[in-house]
Design a protein around this motif. Structure first.
Motif, PDB file in Angstrom:
ATOM      1  N   ALA A  15     -28.291 -15.754 -62.416  1.00 62.53           N
ATOM      2  CA  ALA A  15     -28.049 -14.356 -62.089  1.00 62.53           C
ATOM      3  C   ALA A  15     -29.223 -13.394 -62.486  1.00 62.53           C
ATOM      4  CB  ALA A  15     -26.507 -14.124 -62.142  1.00 62.53           C
ATOM      5  N   LEU A  43     -24.145 -11.533 -61.873  1.00 60.70           N
ATOM      6  CA  LEU A  43     -23.840 -12.167 -60.559  1.00 60.70           C
ATOM      7  C   LEU A  43     -23.858 -10.936 -59.290  1.00 60.70           C
ATOM      8  CD1 LEU A  43     -21.184 -14.857 -61.568  1.00 60.70           C
ATOM      9  CD2 LEU A  43     -23.245 -15.281 -60.297  1.00 60.70           C
ATOM     10  N   ALA A  46     -27.439 -10.021 -58.551  1.00 55.76           N
ATOM     11  CA  ALA A  46     -28.261 -11.212 -57.816  1.00 55.76           C
ATOM     12  C   ALA A  46     -27.860 -11.325 -56.511  1.00 55.76           C
ATOM     13  CB  ALA A  46     -28.120 -12.234 -58.891  1.00 55.76           C
ATOM     14  N   ALA A  57     -22.478 -17.450 -55.039  1.00 55.75           N
ATOM     15  CA  ALA A  57     -22.340 -16.999 -56.534  1.00 55.75           C
ATOM     16  C   ALA A  57     -21.015 -17.461 -57.241  1.00 55.75           C
ATOM     17  CB  ALA A  57     -22.611 -15.282 -56.553  1.00 55.75           C
TER      18      ALA A  57
END
Length: 305
Positions: A15, A43, A46, A57
């Motif tokens: 991430a 996360l 990302a 994720a």
């Protein structure tokens, strides 16, 4: 594994930094990408950068084996078969070895080596079971190839990952799974913040003052490779089935010196032919000559006419 489109990658530490750069490159190449990371804020960032199309994720502590298995189950439920495992999650502690505590050693080894082991034990059987072939990339470091003072713990963990990858290569390639040791130089990443995820049971450290001084030592990120550059380099290495995926030419002289030092250290003494014949597999690993030839051919093709 040269054909990436439509296949699925599972990237730990995916991430931010190197992991996110790899995830971006693999998605661009047409893969489904699972990004697994211990930090929810990373996360979230990302996903904002990658989008949700062909991306899953998952929050994951790679030292938690039950959670790793659950994450692999979730990945298969979303995308089906897993083809590429990138064992990228890592942490770093640096400083004089005499100041290191058990907590410094245990935390680093549990993530940098233990996390790789957990990924292999969890996902390798899933890759082998579908017989489509696959690839495992284990993130080591140039510190694993070029040890230097002040990074004994980190170097130990990364050198182990390189040896693990080399041993796996010859064993798994005949079964359709390629293994690569990824050894980057300096990359713009968040590894300096890894202490924020250090578990309480490993809180005792001998490096509190060392870390404080390091944080005040200046910002050198402008000298480091970007995550996008390193991600594309890893994609290239996967597509070329490279054993060692390296990133920085600046290490050339050091790597050469180390190799020559090893050659020079081999003693000049008469060989025992019976011993050499009986244990021939121990004295030479064909993966090294194969990689030498692969890289020589690659560089020859890329040379200016």
């Amino acid at each position: 594994m040269q054909n990436l489109p439509g296949k699925t990658a599972f990237v730990t530490g995916g991430a931010s930094g190197i992991g996110l750069g790899i995830a971006k490159a693999l998605k661009k190449a047409g893969m489904n990408v699972v990004i697994a990371d211990i930090r929810q804020d990373h996360l979230d960032g990302a996903v904002a950068e990658l989008g949700t199309d062909a991306v899953l994720a998952l929050r994951l502590d790679v030292t938690d084996r039950a959670a790793f298995a659950a994450a692999a189950d979730a990945a298969e439920a979303r995308f089906g078969r897993l083809h590429l495992l990138v064992n990228n999650a890592g942490v770093a502690v640096v400083g004089p070895v005499d100041l290191a505590s058990f907590g410094d050693w245990d935390w680093t080894m549990s993530v940098n080596l233990g996390g790789v082991i957990n990924g292999i034990v969890t996902i390798l059987p899933r890759i082998l079971s579908h017989r489509d072939g696959g690839h495992i990339v284990n993130t080591a470091s140039m510190s694993g190839l070029m040890p230097h003072p002040g990074a004994v713990i980190y170097t130990t963990s990364k050198a182990a990952v390189i040896g693990l990858s080399e041993s796996m290569r010859g064993e798994l390639e005949p079964r359709g799974v390629i293994v690569s040791a990824f050894c980057p130089g300096a990359v713009q990443s968040n590894i300096a913040e890894s202490g924020k995820t250090r578990p309480p049971e490993y809180a005792d450290t001998g490096y509190a003052e060392t870390d404080r001084r390091r944080q005040q030592g200046g910002d050198w990120l402008h000298l480091f490779m970007t995550k996008e550059e390193v991600g594309e380099r890893v994609r290239e290495g996967i597509e070329n089935d490279e054993l060692y995926i390296l990133t920085h030419h600046e290490f050339y002289d050091g790597v050469k010196d180390r190799a020559e030092a090893m050659v020079a250290a081999v003693p000049e003494r008469e060989e025992n032919p019976e011993y050499k014949a009986m244990f021939a597999m121990l004295f030479r690993n064909p993966i090294h000559a194969q990689e030498r030839d692969r890289q020589t051919l690659k560089k020859g093709k890329n040379a200016e006419p």
